[in-house]
Design a protein around this motif. Structure first.
Motif, PDB file in Angstrom:
ATOM      1  N   ASP A  49       6.927  -1.289 -10.644  1.00 14.47           N
ATOM      2  CA  ASP A  49       5.533  -1.698 -10.723  1.00 14.47           C
ATOM      3  C   ASP A  49       4.668  -0.464 -10.873  1.00 14.47           C
ATOM      4  OD1 ASP A  49       5.754  -4.538 -10.389  1.00 14.47           O
ATOM      5  OD2 ASP A  49       6.158  -4.187  -8.269  1.00 14.47           O
ATOM      6  N   CYS A  50       3.540  -0.644 -11.533  1.00 21.24           N
ATOM      7  CA  CYS A  50       2.610   0.443 -11.738  1.00 21.24           C
ATOM      8  C   CYS A  50       1.424   0.302 -10.783  1.00 21.24           C
ATOM      9  CB  CYS A  50       2.115   0.414 -13.179  1.00 21.24           C
ATOM     10  SG  CYS A  50       1.155   1.882 -13.578  1.00 21.24           S
ATOM     11  N   LEU A  51       1.090   1.362 -10.102  1.00 18.80           N
ATOM     12  CA  LEU A  51      -0.049   1.410  -9.193  1.00 18.80           C
ATOM     13  C   LEU A  51      -1.125   2.257  -9.867  1.00 18.80           C
ATOM     14  CD1 LEU A  51      -1.150   0.767  -6.330  1.00 18.80           C
ATOM     15  CD2 LEU A  51      -0.174   2.944  -5.617  1.00 18.80           C
ATOM     16  N   SER A  52      -2.272   1.631 -10.176  1.00 19.78           N
ATOM     17  CA  SER A  52      -3.331   2.355 -10.869  1.00 19.78           C
ATOM     18  C   SER A  52      -4.131   3.223  -9.903  1.00 19.78           C
ATOM     19  CB  SER A  52      -4.271   1.362 -11.571  1.00 19.78           C
ATOM     20  OG  SER A  52      -5.080   0.709 -10.604  1.00 19.78           O
ATOM     21  N   ALA A  53      -4.851   4.168 -10.450  1.00 16.69           N
ATOM     22  CA  ALA A  53      -5.715   5.026  -9.644  1.00 16.69           C
ATOM     23  C   ALA A  53      -6.817   4.195  -8.993  1.00 16.69           C
ATOM     24  CB  ALA A  53      -6.308   6.132 -10.505  1.00 16.69           C
ATOM     25  N   ASP A  54      -7.332   3.170  -9.698  1.00 22.06           N
ATOM     26  CA  ASP A  54      -8.368   2.300  -9.133  1.00 22.06           C
ATOM     27  C   ASP A  54      -7.844   1.549  -7.915  1.00 22.06           C
ATOM     28  OD1 ASP A  54     -10.235   3.064 -11.008  1.00 22.06           O
ATOM     29  OD2 ASP A  54      -9.874   1.344 -12.322  1.00 22.06           O
ATOM     30  N   GLN A  55      -6.621   1.060  -7.981  1.00 24.21           N
ATOM     31  CA  GLN A  55      -6.032   0.350  -6.843  1.00 24.21           C
ATOM     32  C   GLN A  55      -5.858   1.280  -5.654  1.00 24.21           C
ATOM     33  OE1 GLN A  55      -2.629  -0.891  -9.085  1.00 24.21           O
ATOM     34  NE2 GLN A  55      -3.256  -3.031  -9.037  1.00 24.21           N
ATOM     35  N   ALA A  56      -5.635   2.554  -5.928  1.00 21.31           N
ATOM     36  CA  ALA A  56      -5.400   3.527  -4.865  1.00 21.31           C
ATOM     37  C   ALA A  56      -6.673   3.897  -4.108  1.00 21.31           C
ATOM     38  CB  ALA A  56      -4.767   4.779  -5.448  1.00 21.31           C
ATOM     39  N   GLU A  57      -7.839   3.557  -4.653  1.00 25.59           N
ATOM     40  CA  GLU A  57      -9.096   3.949  -4.026  1.00 25.59           C
ATOM     41  C   GLU A  57      -9.425   3.177  -2.749  1.00 25.59           C
ATOM     42  OE1 GLU A  57     -12.429   4.086  -6.641  1.00 25.59           O
ATOM     43  OE2 GLU A  57     -11.284   5.164  -8.164  1.00 25.59           O
ATOM     44  N   ASP A  58      -9.169   1.864  -2.716  1.00 32.56           N
ATOM     45  CA  ASP A  58      -9.569   1.035  -1.576  1.00 32.56           C
ATOM     46  C   ASP A  58      -8.464   0.032  -1.273  1.00 32.56           C
ATOM     47  OD1 ASP A  58     -10.708  -0.700   0.259  1.00 32.56           O
ATOM     48  OD2 ASP A  58     -12.627  -0.815  -0.775  1.00 32.56           O
ATOM     49  N   VAL A  59      -7.696   0.323  -0.251  1.00 32.69           N
ATOM     50  CA  VAL A  59      -6.514  -0.462   0.099  1.00 32.69           C
ATOM     51  C   VAL A  59      -6.838  -1.937   0.319  1.00 32.69           C
ATOM     52  CG1 VAL A  59      -4.712  -0.738   1.832  1.00 32.69           C
ATOM     53  CG2 VAL A  59      -5.441   1.534   1.164  1.00 32.69           C
ATOM     54  N   VAL A  60      -7.740  -2.215   1.227  1.00 30.06           N
ATOM     55  CA  VAL A  60      -7.997  -3.599   1.623  1.00 30.06           C
ATOM     56  C   VAL A  60      -8.636  -4.394   0.486  1.00 30.06           C
ATOM     57  CG1 VAL A  60      -9.220  -5.087   3.261  1.00 30.06           C
ATOM     58  CG2 VAL A  60      -8.102  -3.004   4.058  1.00 30.06           C
ATOM     59  N   THR A  61      -9.565  -3.788  -0.261  1.00 30.86           N
ATOM     60  CA  THR A  61     -10.188  -4.482  -1.385  1.00 30.86           C
ATOM     61  C   THR A  61      -9.145  -4.840  -2.440  1.00 30.86           C
ATOM     62  OG1 THR A  61     -12.313  -3.413  -0.998  1.00 30.86           O
ATOM     63  CG2 THR A  61     -11.939  -4.316  -3.193  1.00 30.86           C
ATOM     64  N   ALA A  62      -8.242  -3.911  -2.758  1.00 31.11           N
ATOM     65  CA  ALA A  62      -7.190  -4.189  -3.746  1.00 31.11           C
ATOM     66  C   ALA A  62      -6.284  -5.310  -3.256  1.00 31.11           C
ATOM     67  CB  ALA A  62      -6.381  -2.926  -4.027  1.00 31.11           C
ATOM     68  N   LEU A  63      -5.941  -5.285  -1.980  1.00 27.72           N
ATOM     69  CA  LEU A  63      -5.076  -6.306  -1.407  1.00 27.72           C
ATOM     70  C   LEU A  63      -5.751  -7.680  -1.455  1.00 27.72           C
ATOM     71  CD1 LEU A  63      -2.341  -6.679   0.004  1.00 27.72           C
ATOM     72  CD2 LEU A  63      -3.513  -6.250   2.171  1.00 27.72           C
ATOM     73  N   ARG A  64      -7.018  -7.751  -1.028  1.00 26.16           N
ATOM     74  CA  ARG A  64      -7.744  -9.032  -1.050  1.00 26.16           C
ATOM     75  C   ARG A  64      -7.888  -9.570  -2.468  1.00 26.16           C
ATOM     76  NH1 ARG A  64      -9.436 -10.571   3.695  1.00 26.16           N
ATOM     77  NH2 ARG A  64      -9.948  -9.039   5.275  1.00 26.16           N
ATOM     78  N   LYS A  65      -8.200  -8.705  -3.418  1.00 26.08           N
ATOM     79  CA  LYS A  65      -8.361  -9.141  -4.809  1.00 26.08           C
ATOM     80  C   LYS A  65      -7.074  -9.762  -5.334  1.00 26.08           C
ATOM     81  CE  LYS A  65      -9.563  -7.486  -9.396  1.00 26.08           C
ATOM     82  NZ  LYS A  65      -9.906  -6.333 -10.220  1.00 26.08           N
ATOM     83  N   ASP A  66      -5.948  -9.110  -5.080  1.00 30.04           N
ATOM     84  CA  ASP A  66      -4.671  -9.637  -5.561  1.00 30.04           C
ATOM     85  C   ASP A  66      -4.308 -10.945  -4.882  1.00 30.04           C
ATOM     86  OD1 ASP A  66      -4.246  -7.728  -7.481  1.00 30.04           O
ATOM     87  OD2 ASP A  66      -3.225  -6.388  -6.118  1.00 30.04           O
ATOM     88  N   TRP A  67      -4.533 -11.052  -3.590  1.00 25.61           N
ATOM     89  CA  TRP A  67      -4.237 -12.310  -2.897  1.00 25.61           C
ATOM     90  C   TRP A  67      -5.110 -13.426  -3.434  1.00 25.61           C
ATOM     91  CZ3 TRP A  67      -0.239 -13.820  -0.238  1.00 25.61           C
ATOM     92  CH2 TRP A  67       0.583 -12.865   0.337  1.00 25.61           C
ATOM     93  N   ASN A  68      -6.408 -13.170  -3.667  1.00 19.97           N
ATOM     94  CA  ASN A  68      -7.290 -14.209  -4.200  1.00 19.97           C
ATOM     95  C   ASN A  68      -6.862 -14.626  -5.594  1.00 19.97           C
ATOM     96  OD1 ASN A  68      -8.832 -14.245  -1.876  1.00 19.97           O
ATOM     97  ND2 ASN A  68     -10.339 -12.798  -2.652  1.00 19.97           N
ATOM     98  N   THR A  69      -6.420 -13.682  -6.404  1.00 14.45           N
ATOM     99  CA  THR A  69      -5.926 -13.990  -7.747  1.00 14.45           C
ATOM    100  C   THR A  69      -4.724 -14.925  -7.675  1.00 14.45           C
ATOM    101  OG1 THR A  69      -6.688 -11.869  -8.594  1.00 14.45           O
ATOM    102  CG2 THR A  69      -4.985 -12.986  -9.862  1.00 14.45           C
ATOM    103  N   GLU A  70      -3.908 -14.772  -6.648  1.00 11.20           N
ATOM    104  CA  GLU A  70      -2.715 -15.605  -6.485  1.00 11.20           C
ATOM    105  C   GLU A  70      -3.026 -16.939  -5.813  1.00 11.20           C
ATOM    106  OE1 GLU A  70       0.276 -14.996  -7.744  1.00 11.20           O
ATOM    107  OE2 GLU A  70      -0.527 -13.162  -8.599  1.00 11.20           O
ATOM    108  N   GLY A  71      -4.309 -17.219  -5.521  1.00 17.56           N
ATOM    109  CA  GLY A  71      -4.683 -18.486  -4.897  1.00 17.56           C
ATOM    110  C   GLY A  71      -4.426 -18.516  -3.405  1.00 17.56           C
ATOM    111  N   CYS A  72      -4.466 -17.359  -2.780  1.00 17.95           N
ATOM    112  CA  CYS A  72      -4.182 -17.258  -1.354  1.00 17.95           C
ATOM    113  C   CYS A  72      -5.406 -16.740  -0.608  1.00 17.95           C
ATOM    114  CB  CYS A  72      -3.019 -16.303  -1.108  1.00 17.95           C
ATOM    115  SG  CYS A  72      -1.470 -16.824  -1.893  1.00 17.95           S
ATOM    116  N   ASP A  73      -5.417 -16.993   0.683  1.00 17.81           N
ATOM    117  CA  ASP A  73      -6.479 -16.498   1.545  1.00 17.81           C
ATOM    118  C   ASP A  73      -5.889 -15.426   2.450  1.00 17.81           C
ATOM    119  OD1 ASP A  73      -8.888 -16.239   2.981  1.00 17.81           O
ATOM    120  OD2 ASP A  73      -8.212 -17.728   4.444  1.00 17.81           O
TER     121      ASP A  73
END
Length: 139
Positions: A49-73
């Motif tokens: 998997d590729c981890l972008s520099a943008d994802q590396a900036e804010d751990v929790v925001t990146a995590l929440r965004k991905d979970w919301n994209t997957e239809g999860c809370d």
């Protein structure tokens, strides 16, 4: 099939959980899984998997965004030093599931994650070892 999609997305998300402390770039993730009714082909696998520099900036925001994209809370996310723990619930295609996960950062090039997932009639535990491979990601 639904399980495979959900599990694959969970494994990708694990790589981003400690993104603020990991090198951006290409990561190899070796995963083993245990669970009820788990097909043999899902018990162990390796992916990149590729981890972008943008994802590396804010751990929790990146995590929440991905979970919301997957239809999860994504519920609670706690960070203590090198450890990150979280809880989430998903309702995908009418199937409710709950997860608890943890990630331990060993260095900026290595981590371990564990995800406990419960679905109706099924429990799974996924353990992943992530290792940085390269600063370059394939296009």
């Amino acid at each position: 099939m639904k399980q495979k999609i959900l599990v694959a997305s969970l494994l990708c998300i694990s790589a981003m959980a400690v993104a603020g402390d990991l090198k951006p770039g290409l990561w190899q993730i070796n995963t083993t899984m245990e669970g009820d009714n788990l097909p043999p082909q899902m018990r162990a696998h390796t992916q990149q998997d590729c981890l972008s520099a943008d994802q590396a900036e804010d751990v929790v925001t990146a995590l929440r965004k991905d979970w919301n994209t997957e239809g999860c809370d994504l519920g609670n996310v706690d960070r203590s030093g090198e450890d990150l723990t979280w809880e989430a619930s998903c309702n995908q295609n009418g199937m409710q599931s709950t997860m608890k996960g943890s990630v331990t950062l060993h260095s900026d090039t290595q981590y371990t994650s564990i995800i406990d997932m419960t679905m109706p009639g099924n429990k799974m535990v996924s353990t992943s070892e992530g290792e940085w491979v390269s600063a370059d990601c394939p296009k």
